[in-house]
Enzyme design. Structure first.
Site, PDB file in Angstrom:
ATOM      1  CE1 TYR A 178      -3.882   2.571   0.466  1.00  0.00           C
ATOM      2  CE2 TYR A 178      -2.510   3.203   2.225  1.00  0.00           C
ATOM      3  CZ  TYR A 178      -3.301   3.401   0.946  1.00  0.00           C
ATOM      4  OH  TYR A 178      -4.556   4.232   1.539  1.00  0.00           O
ATOM      5  CE1 TYR A 188      -2.521   0.105   5.692  1.00  0.00           C
ATOM      6  CE2 TYR A 188       0.069   0.554   5.846  1.00  0.00           C
ATOM      7  CZ  TYR A 188      -1.799  -0.429   5.481  1.00  0.00           C
ATOM      8  OH  TYR A 188      -0.910  -1.207   4.823  1.00  0.00           O
ATOM      9  CE  LYS A 196       0.396  -3.673   3.047  1.00  0.00           C
ATOM     10  NZ  LYS A 196       0.748  -5.171   3.180  1.00  0.00           N
ATOM     11  CG  LEU A 226     -11.540  -3.911  -1.374  1.00  0.00           C
ATOM     12  CD1 LEU A 226     -11.961  -4.015  -2.675  1.00  0.00           C
ATOM     13  CD2 LEU A 226     -10.617  -6.140  -1.781  1.00  0.00           C
ATOM     14  CB  SER A 228     -10.912  -6.250   2.331  1.00  0.00           C
ATOM     15  OG  SER A 228      -9.941  -4.831   2.624  1.00  0.00           O
ATOM     16  NE  ARG A 229     -13.678 -10.793   7.822  1.00  0.00           N
ATOM     17  CZ  ARG A 229     -14.790 -11.120   8.715  1.00  0.00           C
ATOM     18  NH1 ARG A 229     -14.532 -11.260   9.609  1.00  0.00           N
ATOM     19  NH2 ARG A 229     -15.852 -11.846   8.288  1.00  0.00           N
TER      20      ARG A 229
HETATM   21  P1  NAD Z   1      -8.577  -9.343   4.116  1.00  0.00           P
HETATM   22  O1  NAD Z   1      -9.365  -8.905   5.285  1.00  0.00           O
HETATM   23  O2  NAD Z   1      -9.259 -10.257   2.536  1.00  0.00           O
HETATM   24  O3  NAD Z   1      -7.315  -9.864   4.094  1.00  0.00           O
HETATM   25  C1  NAD Z   1      -6.630 -10.266   4.928  1.00  0.00           C
HETATM   26  C2  NAD Z   1      -6.130 -11.697   5.254  1.00  0.00           C
HETATM   27  O4  NAD Z   1      -4.491 -11.999   6.690  1.00  0.00           O
HETATM   28  C3  NAD Z   1      -7.464 -11.966   6.145  1.00  0.00           C
HETATM   29  O5  NAD Z   1      -7.666 -13.271   5.244  1.00  0.00           O
HETATM   30  C4  NAD Z   1      -7.096 -12.372   7.061  1.00  0.00           C
HETATM   31  O6  NAD Z   1      -7.312 -13.208   8.120  1.00  0.00           O
HETATM   32  C5  NAD Z   1      -5.501 -13.149   6.295  1.00  0.00           C
HETATM   33  N1  NAD Z   1      -4.207 -12.941   8.003  1.00  0.00           N
HETATM   34  C6  NAD Z   1      -4.347 -11.879   8.963  1.00  0.00           C
HETATM   35  N2  NAD Z   1      -3.458 -12.369   9.968  1.00  0.00           N
HETATM   36  C7  NAD Z   1      -3.028 -13.803   9.841  1.00  0.00           C
HETATM   37  C8  NAD Z   1      -2.207 -14.777   9.891  1.00  0.00           C
HETATM   38  N3  NAD Z   1      -0.996 -14.671  11.182  1.00  0.00           N
HETATM   39  N4  NAD Z   1      -2.054 -15.576   8.735  1.00  0.00           N
HETATM   40  C9  NAD Z   1      -2.356 -15.742   7.792  1.00  0.00           C
HETATM   41  N5  NAD Z   1      -3.368 -15.123   7.633  1.00  0.00           N
HETATM   42  C10 NAD Z   1      -3.587 -13.753   8.072  1.00  0.00           C
HETATM   43  O7  NAD Z   1      -7.879  -8.293   3.360  1.00  0.00           O
HETATM   44  P2  NAD Z   1      -7.322  -7.228   1.859  1.00  0.00           P
HETATM   45  O8  NAD Z   1      -7.417  -5.241   2.835  1.00  0.00           O
HETATM   46  O9  NAD Z   1      -7.312  -8.424   0.717  1.00  0.00           O
HETATM   47  O10 NAD Z   1      -5.845  -7.426   2.841  1.00  0.00           O
HETATM   48  C11 NAD Z   1      -4.810  -8.717   1.475  1.00  0.00           C
HETATM   49  C12 NAD Z   1      -3.568  -7.294   1.068  1.00  0.00           C
HETATM   50  O11 NAD Z   1      -4.109  -6.622  -0.123  1.00  0.00           O
HETATM   51  C13 NAD Z   1      -2.979  -7.357   2.775  1.00  0.00           C
HETATM   52  O12 NAD Z   1      -1.231  -7.508   1.969  1.00  0.00           O
HETATM   53  C14 NAD Z   1      -3.289  -5.543   2.505  1.00  0.00           C
HETATM   54  O13 NAD Z   1      -2.504  -4.402   3.414  1.00  0.00           O
HETATM   55  C15 NAD Z   1      -3.515  -5.619   0.641  1.00  0.00           C
HETATM   56  N6  NAD Z   1      -3.856  -3.785   0.608  1.00  0.00           N
HETATM   57  C16 NAD Z   1      -4.733  -3.373   0.972  1.00  0.00           C
HETATM   58  C17 NAD Z   1      -6.238  -2.844   0.876  1.00  0.00           C
HETATM   59  C18 NAD Z   1      -7.124  -2.078   0.831  1.00  0.00           C
HETATM   60  O14 NAD Z   1      -7.792  -0.926   1.014  1.00  0.00           O
HETATM   61  N7  NAD Z   1      -8.457  -3.368   1.436  1.00  0.00           N
HETATM   62  C19 NAD Z   1      -4.855  -1.666   0.247  1.00  0.00           C
HETATM   63  C20 NAD Z   1      -3.440  -2.156  -0.369  1.00  0.00           C
HETATM   64  C21 NAD Z   1      -2.893  -3.319   0.092  1.00  0.00           C
END
Ligand code: NAD
Length: 299
Positions: A178, A188, A196, A226, A228-229
Site C-alpha cells: 500500500y 495507517y 509495507k 478496498l 475489505s474486512r
Molecule cells: P482481507 O481481510 O481480505 O485480507 C487479509 C487476510 O489476512 C485475511 O484473510 C486475514 O485472515 C489474513 N491474516 C491476518 N493475519 C494473519 C496471519 N497471522 N496469518 C495468516 N493470515 C492472516 O483484506 P485485504 O485488504 O484484501 O488485505 C489483503 C492484502 O492487501 C494485505 O496485504 C493488505 O495490506 C493489502 N492491501 C489492502 C488494501 C485495502 O484497501 N484493502 C490496499 C492496499 C493493500
C-alpha cells in the site's frame, strides 16, 4: 490471440478468509485463467470461511461459465514459521487446538508430501495484520510494531524461503502493498507503514536472491483502497475510497477485480521479464502531487 493462460499451473494464495478481499479476487482471476488454486486461511477465520463456502454464501461463478473450486484449504498462521514458534496459549486456543500443520514450514511440507517437489508455479501473499493500526506510529509500542512487521512483511520472506524450493522454473510470487509504505497516509499506523516499506524493499532483494536461486520472479502490487474486512478495521476506508475516486489521475477507484487481473498478469508468462517491481494498481492516484478536487473546486 494474446491471453493469460495459466492452464496446468498451480497457485498457493495465502490470506483468503472471505470473499471481500484482494486475496479472493486474485483467486478468482487465477482460476479464471485456468490455474489450480490452494489457499492458506488464518485459523481464526477457517471455520467461518469453510462454513460460508458450504452454505453457498459466496458467489463462486466465473464470467463466461465455470466456478471457483479450491484444490485445498490449508490452515495457515503466518506469524509462525515452525511448530516450536507456537506458544502454549495459541496451541490451546479453541480455534487452533483441533488443527495441525498451520505454520509456514508445515504448510510447505504438506504440499511437498501431497504433491511432490516442483508442485507450485504461483505464490501469492495477500495478508497483513497490525494490532495497533489505529495508533499513530509515534504512539506505537515496540510489541505492536514488531507484530505488524512480523505478520505483514517477514511472512513474505518466510513464504519465499520455504515455498521457493517447491516452485517450478518460471515461477512467480506476488504480494500486496500500500502507498503508505512510500508516502505518509495519516491513520495507517501501528507500524503498518513500516511493514509495507519493508515488504517493498524485500520485494527487490528477494527478486534478486530467489531469481538467482530458483528462477522465481517476485513482485508486489500497490493497490488502492478496498473495503475489505482488514481495511474496515482501520476505520477510514469508506472516506478513502471516495477520496481516491475524486483525486486519482483517472476519475475512479480501482476494483478488487482490477487487482486480481494484474496479479494474474504478473503470474503469467506475459510478464516473464518483470521482477522486483512495485506496480501501482490505483487509477494513478500515486502520481498526483495535489488533490484534483481542489483544482475542480477552483474552477
Ligand atoms: P482481507 O481481510 O481480505 O485480507 C487479509 C487476510 O489476512 C485475511 O484473510 C486475514 O485472515 C489474513 N491474516 C491476518 N493475519 C494473519 C496471519 N497471522 N496469518 C495468516 N493470515 C492472516 O483484506 P485485504 O485488504 O484484501 O488485505 C489483503 C492484502 O492487501 C494485505 O496485504 C493488505 O495490506 C493489502 N492491501 C489492502 C488494501 C485495502 O484497501 N484493502 C490496499 C492496499 C493493500
Amino acid at each position: 490471440m494474446l491471453s493469460i493462460d495459466l492452464t496446468g499451473k498451480r497457485a498457493f494464495v495465502a490470506g483468503v478468509g472471505d470473499d471481500r478481499g484482494y486475496g479472493w479476487a486474485i483467486v478468482r482471476a487465477l482460476v479464471q485463467a485456468g490455474a489450480a488454486v490452494r489457499v492458506g486461511t488464518w485459523p481464526p477465520m477457517l471455520n467461518i470461511f469453510t462454513k460460508s463456502l458450504e452454505r453457498g454464501k459466496f458467489d463462486l461463478s466465473l464470467p463466461g461459465g465455470g466456478k471457483i473450486e479450491f484444490e485445498k484449504i490449508h490452515p495457515m498462521d503466518a506469524t509462525f514459521d515452525v511448530p516450536e514458534d507456537v506458544p502454549e496459549e495459541i496451541r490451546e486456543d479453541k480455534r487452533y487446538r483441533e488443527l495441525s500443520g498451520y505454520t509456514i514450514q508445515e504448510v510447505a511440507d504438506t504440499l511437498r508430501d501431497e504433491l511432490g517437489d516442483g508442485c507450485l508455479d504461483i505464490l501469492v501473499h495477500a495478508l497483513a495484520n497490525g494490532p495497533e493500526v489505529r495508533k499513530p506510529l509515534v504512539d506505537t509500542s515496540r510489541a505492536g510494531y514488531l507484530a505488524a512487521v512480523s505478520v505483514s512483511a517477514y511472512s513474505m520472506v518466510s513464504l519465499v524461503q520455504r515455498f521457493g524450493p517447491l516452485m517450478r522454473e518460471g515461477g512467480s510470487a506476488v504480494s500486496l502493498t500500500y502507498l503508505a509504505g512510500e508516502r505518509v497516509v495519516p491513520g495507517y499506523g501501528g507500524g503498518m507503514s513500516s511493514a509495507k516499506a519493508a515488504l517493498e524493499s524485500d520485494t527487490r532483494t528477494l527478486a534478486y536472491e530467489a531469481g538467482r536461486r530458483w528462477g522465481l520472479r517476485v513482485n508486489t502490487i500497490s493497490a488502492g483502497p478496498l473495503a475489505s474486512r482488514a481495511a474496515k478495521a482501520i476505520g477510514t476506508i469508506d472516506r478513502m475510497v471516495d477520496y481516491y475516486r475524486a483525486n486519482s489521475a483517472l476519475p475512479d477507484v480501482n476494483t478488487a477485480e482490477d487487482v486480481g487481473n494484474v496479479a494474474a498478469f504478473l503470474c503469467s508468462p506475459l510478464s516473464a521479464a518483470i521482477t522486483g517491481e512495485t506496480l501501482h494498481v490505483d487509477m494513478g492516484y500515486h502520481i498526483m502531487g495535489m488533490p484534483a478536487e481542489d483544482q475542480l473546486g477552483g474552477g
